[in-house]
Design an enzyme around this catalytic site. Sequence first.
Site, mmCIF file in Angstrom:
data_model
loop_
_atom_site.group_PDB
_atom_site.id
_atom_site.type_symbol
_atom_site.label_atom_id
_atom_site.label_comp_id
_atom_site.label_asym_id
_atom_site.label_seq_id
_atom_site.Cartn_x
_atom_site.Cartn_y
_atom_site.Cartn_z
ATOM 1 N N HIS A 104 15.290 23.284 -14.658
ATOM 2 C CA HIS A 104 16.697 23.704 -14.621
ATOM 3 C C HIS A 104 17.593 22.533 -14.215
ATOM 4 O O HIS A 104 18.680 22.357 -14.765
ATOM 5 C CB HIS A 104 16.889 24.836 -13.603
ATOM 6 C CG HIS A 104 16.418 26.178 -14.089
ATOM 7 N ND1 HIS A 104 16.888 26.757 -15.244
ATOM 8 C CD2 HIS A 104 15.546 27.072 -13.553
ATOM 9 C CE1 HIS A 104 16.310 27.951 -15.398
ATOM 10 N NE2 HIS A 104 15.489 28.159 -14.390
ATOM 11 N N ASP B 295 10.875 26.910 -18.669
ATOM 12 C CA ASP B 295 9.441 27.193 -18.825
ATOM 13 C C ASP B 295 8.772 26.121 -19.679
ATOM 14 O O ASP B 295 7.683 25.638 -19.366
ATOM 15 C CB ASP B 295 9.227 28.565 -19.498
ATOM 16 C CG ASP B 295 9.306 29.715 -18.502
ATOM 17 O OD1 ASP B 295 9.410 29.435 -17.288
ATOM 18 O OD2 ASP B 295 9.270 30.881 -18.945
ATOM 19 N N GLU C 108 15.996 30.000 -19.229
ATOM 20 C CA GLU C 108 14.691 30.255 -18.593
ATOM 21 C C GLU C 108 13.556 29.771 -19.499
ATOM 22 O O GLU C 108 12.603 29.156 -19.039
ATOM 23 C CB GLU C 108 14.514 31.742 -18.284
ATOM 24 C CG GLU C 108 15.398 32.270 -17.168
ATOM 25 C CD GLU C 108 15.287 31.462 -15.891
ATOM 26 O OE1 GLU C 108 14.174 30.999 -15.551
ATOM 27 O OE2 GLU C 108 16.315 31.261 -15.228
ATOM 28 N N HIS D 102 9.220 24.326 -13.086
ATOM 29 C CA HIS D 102 10.191 25.204 -13.755
ATOM 30 C C HIS D 102 11.585 25.015 -13.145
ATOM 31 O O HIS D 102 12.565 24.823 -13.860
ATOM 32 C CB HIS D 102 9.736 26.666 -13.652
ATOM 33 C CG HIS D 102 10.779 27.646 -14.078
ATOM 34 N ND1 HIS D 102 10.833 28.175 -15.346
ATOM 35 C CD2 HIS D 102 11.843 28.172 -13.416
ATOM 36 C CE1 HIS D 102 11.869 28.990 -15.440
ATOM 37 N NE2 HIS D 102 12.495 29.003 -14.278
ATOM 38 N N GLU D 103 11.653 25.041 -11.822
ATOM 39 C CA GLU D 103 12.957 24.874 -11.152
ATOM 40 C C GLU D 103 13.521 23.483 -11.410
ATOM 41 O O GLU D 103 14.725 23.318 -11.624
ATOM 42 C CB GLU D 103 12.838 25.127 -9.640
ATOM 43 C CG GLU D 103 12.369 26.539 -9.263
ATOM 44 C CD GLU D 103 13.264 27.642 -9.814
ATOM 45 O OE1 GLU D 103 14.474 27.392 -10.006
ATOM 46 O OE2 GLU D 103 12.761 28.750 -10.082
#
Length: 419
Positions: free
Chosen positions: A283, A361, A357, A279-280
């Site tokens: 980003h 995801d 977000e 997930h990070e």
Amino acid sequence: MSYLYIYYLQVLFLTFIVVNHMWEIYLSSRQLQALHQSSSDVPEEFKPFFTLTEHQRSIHYASSKLKFGQIRLIWNAAVLFYWFPFRGAERLFLALPDWNVHREVCYLLAFGLIQMLLNLPWSLYSTFVLEERFGFNRTTPRIFLLDRLKGLFIGAALIIPLLYGVFFLYQALGSWWWLASFILITIFQFSLVWLYPTYIAPLFNKFSPLEGEELKTEIEKLVSNAGLEASGVFVMDASKRSSHGNAYFTGFRKNKRVVFFDTLLTDLNTKEILAILAHELGHLKLKHIPKSLMTSLILSFIGFWLMGYLSTKPWFYNGHFIRISSPAILLLLFTQAIPLYTFWSTPIGSWISRKREFEADAYAAKETEAKDLIAGLLKLYQQNASPIVTDKLYSIFYHSHPPALERIKRLESTEIKAS
Ligand SMILES: [Zn+2]
């Protein structure tokens, strides 16, 4: 411009102080009500994951923070009243000796210091009473004091030269000072984003590479898929301040990194760690940092242009209850008064953030498995006692992350598509 316009602006400014704070108190009372309504039972979808006791504890915790926040909002409004309508900001400037540019710098430093002292009791209460009561606090008075002192020195070392730079440009360049200052601040902002992970954050915490044989190859695979170097995944000793868990991404270019709180790692299994890492990394891969830097660049350009335009307009100062015009007062108004007008754009920022977000995801669901991310997220909620229910309007206005249920439903739907 006639006195009448100054009067109108003053009324407008007062209205914004009052209405903004009332709106925030209203939103948080809506949130309190939503929490209260769900406190007798765990929402259906979450029954397999949370016990009633856990659910009620998170509601109790969130409610305490909201009530504390409401009192703080009233206090903040009172402080704004003191600085502007009651002319505290004007008196502070007049109290300083006329040292030309040094006076300008001292003025903003004095203001910043007073604000810090006014905030101190609130942070003390929040850390040592509120967080303590729910068993989250691990900050000792020594760490608390050291953090404040370090913050003060680093802040001063960065801000003082910057202020001298801006005021020098103001005196030297005449009507184009705003453009030169914009360039100066932009260079400063970019270097800060670049310096922060490697030079500033380590002054407050220890960072060590995320290790473990089992994890290593998997991490390397995810990290190289995202176009990052394997040395960019770190564990931070967050447990020395609190038992809250989290993970974040930071930096840009060669300094990109993903940071896990050590507190989070203790509760997650390997697959969940990898899903949250993905997930990070999402980003980073989706360029969310350069995108937000670009937005803030455009907004700050507009801000500086406006500052250049308003700097020579006495009605702007007078309209905010200051009968002196000076570059330091201009900066003060742009950091303390203008945000009251731009406050109403908060939901736009929250919306963009929630959208990102979801994107991160989706990336994680593609690179790992949606069910592992769901499990990891649920543990994160559990560990932080974050409430799983929310008021719709409160969430639209403030939440940078989508509500738990929406996020999990979206992930579940990607899981169904994949299988
Ligand atoms: Zn995220």
